[in-house]
Design a protein around this motif. Structure first.
Motif, mmCIF file in Angstrom:
data_model
loop_
_atom_site.group_PDB
_atom_site.id
_atom_site.type_symbol
_atom_site.label_atom_id
_atom_site.label_comp_id
_atom_site.label_asym_id
_atom_site.label_seq_id
_atom_site.Cartn_x
_atom_site.Cartn_y
_atom_site.Cartn_z
ATOM 1 N N PHE A 153 -12.325 -2.190 3.518
ATOM 2 C CA PHE A 153 -11.435 -2.318 2.360
ATOM 3 C C PHE A 153 -10.110 -2.888 2.842
ATOM 4 C CE2 PHE A 153 -14.334 0.047 -0.148
ATOM 5 C CZ PHE A 153 -13.957 -0.134 -1.480
ATOM 6 N N THR B 116 -6.209 -3.359 1.582
ATOM 7 C CA THR B 116 -5.205 -2.930 0.609
ATOM 8 C C THR B 116 -3.924 -3.710 0.849
ATOM 9 O OG1 THR B 116 -6.131 -0.696 0.571
ATOM 10 C CG2 THR B 116 -3.894 -0.969 -0.290
ATOM 11 N N LYS C 134 0.136 -4.037 -0.468
ATOM 12 C CA LYS C 134 1.244 -3.479 -1.246
ATOM 13 C C LYS C 134 2.419 -4.448 -1.225
ATOM 14 C CE LYS C 134 0.195 1.433 -0.906
ATOM 15 N NZ LYS C 134 0.740 2.775 -0.588
ATOM 16 N N LEU D 208 1.135 -0.873 -5.156
ATOM 17 C CA LEU D 208 -0.151 -1.516 -4.931
ATOM 18 C C LEU D 208 -0.151 -2.922 -5.512
ATOM 19 C CD1 LEU D 208 -3.075 -1.039 -3.886
ATOM 20 C CD2 LEU D 208 -3.663 -0.409 -6.231
ATOM 21 N N CYS E 292 -6.534 -4.099 -4.032
ATOM 22 C CA CYS E 292 -7.400 -3.359 -3.107
ATOM 23 C C CYS E 292 -8.845 -3.665 -3.464
ATOM 24 C CB CYS E 292 -7.135 -1.858 -3.184
ATOM 25 S SG CYS E 292 -8.136 -0.887 -2.029
ATOM 26 N N TYR F 59 -12.530 -10.017 2.162
ATOM 27 C CA TYR F 59 -11.873 -9.027 1.319
ATOM 28 C C TYR F 59 -10.361 -9.203 1.286
ATOM 29 C CZ TYR F 59 -16.381 -6.854 0.763
ATOM 30 O OH TYR F 59 -17.692 -6.627 0.433
ATOM 31 N N THR G 229 -8.817 -9.523 -2.314
ATOM 32 C CA THR G 229 -7.766 -8.574 -2.698
ATOM 33 C C THR G 229 -6.549 -9.299 -3.240
ATOM 34 O OG1 THR G 229 -8.499 -6.914 -1.100
ATOM 35 C CG2 THR G 229 -6.214 -6.772 -1.840
ATOM 36 N N ASP H 168 -8.456 -9.237 -7.585
ATOM 37 C CA ASP H 168 -8.306 -7.900 -8.160
ATOM 38 C C ASP H 168 -7.792 -8.080 -9.591
ATOM 39 O OD1 ASP H 168 -7.453 -5.326 -8.949
ATOM 40 O OD2 ASP H 168 -7.074 -4.736 -6.877
ATOM 41 N N TYR I 20 0.055 -5.102 4.477
ATOM 42 C CA TYR I 20 -1.406 -5.015 4.464
ATOM 43 C C TYR I 20 -1.883 -3.745 5.170
ATOM 44 C CZ TYR I 20 -1.103 -10.062 3.515
ATOM 45 O OH TYR I 20 -0.815 -11.292 2.980
ATOM 46 N N GLN I 21 -3.041 -3.267 4.724
ATOM 47 C CA GLN I 21 -3.745 -2.183 5.407
ATOM 48 C C GLN I 21 -5.230 -2.496 5.361
ATOM 49 O OE1 GLN I 21 -2.762 2.078 4.617
ATOM 50 N NE2 GLN I 21 -4.917 2.277 4.095
ATOM 51 N N SER J 152 -9.008 -0.815 6.094
ATOM 52 C CA SER J 152 -9.743 0.433 6.291
ATOM 53 C C SER J 152 -11.172 0.088 6.687
ATOM 54 C CB SER J 152 -9.754 1.271 5.010
ATOM 55 O OG SER J 152 -8.438 1.524 4.558
ATOM 56 N N GLU K 128 -7.896 3.774 9.567
ATOM 57 C CA GLU K 128 -6.867 2.962 8.926
ATOM 58 C C GLU K 128 -6.116 2.135 9.954
ATOM 59 O OE1 GLU K 128 -6.914 2.949 5.838
ATOM 60 O OE2 GLU K 128 -7.751 4.854 5.185
#
Length: 469
Positions: free
Chosen positions: A339, A341, A343, A348, A351, A369, A373, A377, A393-394, A396, A467
């Motif tokens: 995933f 994500t 922000k 947000l 995601c 992704y 994203t 989205d 960015y993150q 997972s 993460e």
């Protein structure tokens, strides 16, 4: 010319004695100092009070100003139908709107068409009415401007305050600006959100920040931290401080207490003289430094995601994994659920991902992704090039989902959750801000799946996530 005064006031209707009745006495310290602040305001004889509320009609992309010659409202939802009708400073509202259009500011006016669209029948919400009630009690009979926070960046909130200040200056208005806000709602077991460590941490930070003028630190409070603390002060305070831009701010903390497990702060802010380094400049520098620090410390999966989206937005084509492998080396390339994500300014921005690998290459899945994203989205508009430098960015990497037979096997800090039926599917990652217990985690996951309750046909799964930031 800055406002003659800025004021921070809480907004629980219980502190209006006829509403709170016996309970009101439990917040007597707050009531007494709210009255003191109101007397100070009245002694300054402002033409207009600008009240900034976190409980009006909130837009994700703009601060809003209420239009109308007369603004009305009641505390009907709290059992009191006493009518309020206050004259709006329509000339100031018009000038604010004019400046917002000219500068492309993130501020809009709620005109009659928008009021109808959003079914606004009472312009004055309780976040505005509670502070205004104290002003009226003290004898204020001028006009008001009703402002509602927007879920925009801290800098854009601050700029909205600067714009209000400029409009008032152009019209020669003597204004007082009230930031309406309660502090943490998560201080004790009796608090609306229960007890969380972030609750006391936030209130301590706010009180210390006001006492010592730590304006940049307060304005740039981490949004995940704010959400966990369940506060609604910082955004109103940011706009109010923007109205004081360019002046030396002299704060006076009048009181703090938390009688119902919710923090209430009363404070005043006087602008005097000129500041050599403006707060706006300090904010710009702090935001830029934070982003640059994140860039230099980002992990390889996050760097890969960022470079993939940046390339796609700038070139309108997908970069190849081979091209990005020259710039980023992953410690692993085995398949994983992924995933991504994103922000922006703590909120947000997108995601998207999958619990299962969709290709044999982790490089390919992260690239896929990251781009989806940022561009697919459906809760957000696609990312544009001028936003790229503002994004965090993150990534997972997920373990394979395993079925569970009851909510007792879940732990929102350790496990993410999947709820599904033959026709519905909802997923929530682990360790999310504001998700402190299994009940809340399941409620959010069910909502994402389009379900209202955990019925026997709902299947539950849990997974872990590594993460990367």
């Amino acid at each position: 010319m800055p406002p003659v005064l800025g004021v921070l006031l809480p907004h629980p209707p219980v502190i209006i004695p006829r509403i709170g009745q016996d309970e009101a006495s439990e917040a007597q310290k707050t009531i007494d100092h709210a009255r003191l602040a109101a007397k100070t305001v009245q002694s300054l004889a402002p033409d207009t009070i600008v009240v900034i509320t976190p409980h009006g009609t909130i837009f994700e992309d703009a601060v809003t100003v209420m239009s109308g010659d007369v603004l009305s409202g009641t505390f009907g939802e709290f059992g009191d139908d006493t009518p309020y009708r206050l004259d709006s400073d329509t000339e100031l509202v018009a000038r604010i709107h004019q400046l917002a259009v000219e500068t492309n500011a993130k501020l809009t006016v709620l005109d009659e068409a928008l009021k109808k669209q959003f079914q606004i029948t009472k312009e004055l919400d309780y976040g505005a009415l509670v502070p205004l009630d104290f002003m009226l009690e003290a004898g204020f009979d001028g006009t008001i401007v009703h402002v509602t926070i927007g879920l925009v960046s801290p800098l854009e909130l601050y700029q909205a305050g600067m714009l209000i200040q400029k409009a008032a200056d152009q019209l020669g208005r003597r204004i007082v600006v009230i930031a309406s806000g309660d502090n943490s709602h998560a201080l004790t077991d009796e608090s609306p959100e229960g007890a969380r460590p972030e609750g006391k941490q936030f209130d301590d930070m706010l009180v210390d920040g006001i006492r010592h003028g730590k304006w940049t630190e307060l304005i740039l409070t981490d949004r995940d931290f704010s959400e966990s603390a369940a506060e609604d002060t910082i955004l109103s305070l940011t706009i109010m401080l923007g109205c004081l831009e360019g002046s030396l701010i002299q704060p006076s903390l009048l009181s703090y207490e938390a009688p119902f497990g919710i923090g209430y702060t009363v404070a005043t802010f006087r602008g005097s003289g000129r500041s050599e380094v403006t707060l706006y400049t300090s904010l710009q520098h702090a935001i830029s430094s934070h982003i640059q620090q994140r860039r230099t410390q980002e992990s390889p999966p996050v760097k890969l995601a960022r470079l993939a989206l940046e390339y796609y937005v700038r070139h309108e084509s997908r970069p190849t994994a081979d091209k990005l492998k020259q710039l980023v080396t992953l410690d692993m390339d085995s398949p994983h659920g992924v995933f991504v994500t994103i922000k922006q300014h703590g909120y947000l921005r997108g995601c998207i991902g999958s619990t299962e690998p969709v290709s044999a290459s982790l490089y390919e899945d992260i690239i896929t992704y990251a781009i989806e994203t940022g561009t697919e989205d459906d809760r957000f508009f696609p990312v544009e090039e001028d936003e790229l430098d503002e994004l965090i960015y993150q990534v997972s990497l997920l373990s394979p989902p395993e079925p569970v037979t009851s909510p007792g096997e879940l732990d929102p800090k350790r496990y993410g959750v999947i709820v599904e039926t033959d026709e519905h599917y909802g997923l929530l990652l682990p360790d999310l801000a504001g998700v402190e217990d299994v009940q809340t985690q399941l409620a959010y996951a069910l909502e994402k799946a389009g379900l209202t309750e955990l019925t026997p046909d709902v299947r539950l799964y849990r997974f872990t996530a590594s993460e990367y930031q």
